[in-house]
Design a protein around this motif. Structure first.
Motif, PDB file in Angstrom:
ATOM      1  N   TYR A 125      39.680  39.443  47.891  1.00 55.16           N
ATOM      2  CA  TYR A 125      39.637  40.772  47.290  1.00 55.16           C
ATOM      3  C   TYR A 125      38.739  41.712  48.087  1.00 55.16           C
ATOM      4  N   GLU A 127      36.750  45.343  47.615  1.00 56.89           N
ATOM      5  CA  GLU A 127      36.274  46.177  46.519  1.00 56.89           C
ATOM      6  C   GLU A 127      35.308  47.248  47.016  1.00 56.89           C
ATOM      7  N   CYS A 135      39.760  47.813  43.443  1.00 59.94           N
ATOM      8  CA  CYS A 135      39.922  46.472  44.002  1.00 59.94           C
ATOM      9  C   CYS A 135      41.358  46.293  44.466  1.00 59.94           C
ATOM     10  N   TRP A 152      45.828  49.250  45.550  1.00 56.91           N
ATOM     11  CA  TRP A 152      44.520  49.398  44.921  1.00 56.91           C
ATOM     12  C   TRP A 152      44.666  49.483  43.407  1.00 56.91           C
ATOM     13  N   GLN A 176      35.344  44.307  36.489  1.00 52.50           N
ATOM     14  CA  GLN A 176      35.579  43.748  37.827  1.00 52.50           C
ATOM     15  C   GLN A 176      36.569  42.586  37.770  1.00 52.50           C
ATOM     16  N   ARG A 180      40.429  42.381  39.390  1.00 48.41           N
ATOM     17  CA  ARG A 180      40.879  41.299  40.268  1.00 48.41           C
ATOM     18  C   ARG A 180      42.152  40.648  39.734  1.00 48.41           C
TER      19      ARG A 180
END
Length: 223
Positions: A125, A127, A135, A152, A176, A180
């Motif tokens: 990943y 970020e 991400c 994205w 987060q 992902r």
């Protein structure tokens, strides 16, 4: 020198041919028709009857999730999917959920299946903090060496799509991780749709479910 591992399937035909040659008999090879040698779940009568027996056994097991217990039909569908993606029946059952009436993969299972398909390097990943945080997933195509990049996923996107507004949304508490998961799903849909078979993840199904009541705006919501 490369050390190649020989499988049982490779050894057995060779042994059978050698024995026939020693007897001086005519060599006959088996005929494979439509790749149905493994008793397809719905491809023929014999396969269906065999699958029904297996499905009944699975449906009474304490190891299968609740949506499969006592439900032979659900077990049959899970078995068919497991054959198509090359995974064990129990593994599919433990990772294929029914969310708002729709089948959905767990994100962890989708990522694990993508990594195990051996078409790409392990998923990674990228970020940064743009657009409220964003991400994207990427991997290397093992056949060509090309770096493949998914789209994205941003917190602004999550706000615009109202993913943040669902009751109990994990986007508010674990943004987060959710980015992902969604980035992995987008990557799979772009470059390996055969892995997911068009089935969304459980997080995606929850996110697209219509909102019944309008929730307060969040810090990522556009004015």
């Amino acid at each position: 020198m490369e050390n190649k591992q020989t499988t049982i399937e490779e050894v057995q035909p060779v042994a059978e041919v050698t024995a026939v040659e020693q007897k001086g008999e005519e060599i006959k090879f088996p005929t494979i028709q439509n790749n149905q040698t493994d008793l397809s779940t719905f491809g023929n009568k014999e396969g269906f009857e065999h699958s029904m027996r297996v499905a009944k056994a699975l449906s009474v097991s304490d190891l299968v999730p609740q949506q499969y217990k006592g439900n032979v039909s659900n077990c049959l569908i899970a078995m068919d999917i497991s054959k198509r993606i090359g995974a064990s029946e129990l593994m599919v059952m433990q990772n294929l959920y029914i969310v708002h009436g729709k089948p959905a993969w767990s994100s962890q299972f989708l990522i694990a299946t993508l990594n195990a398909c051996k078409k790409f390097s392990p998923l990674r990943y990228e970020e940064d903090e743009k657009n409220g945080g964003r991400c994207r997933a990427y991997a290397v195509d093992l056949a060509t060496g090309e770096r493949l990049e998914g789209v994205w996923v941003t917190m602004e996107m999550a706000a615009a799509e109202k993913w943040l507004d669902k009751a109990g949304s994990k986007w508010k508490t674990m943004p987060q991780l959710m980015m992902r998961y969604r980035a992995a799903a987008f990557f799979t849909r772009q470059f390996a749709p055969e892995v997911s078979m068009g089935i969304m993840t459980s997080e995606e199904v929850i996110d697209i479910t219509p909102i019944q009541n309008q929730k307060p705006q969040t810090q990522w919501t556009q004015e």
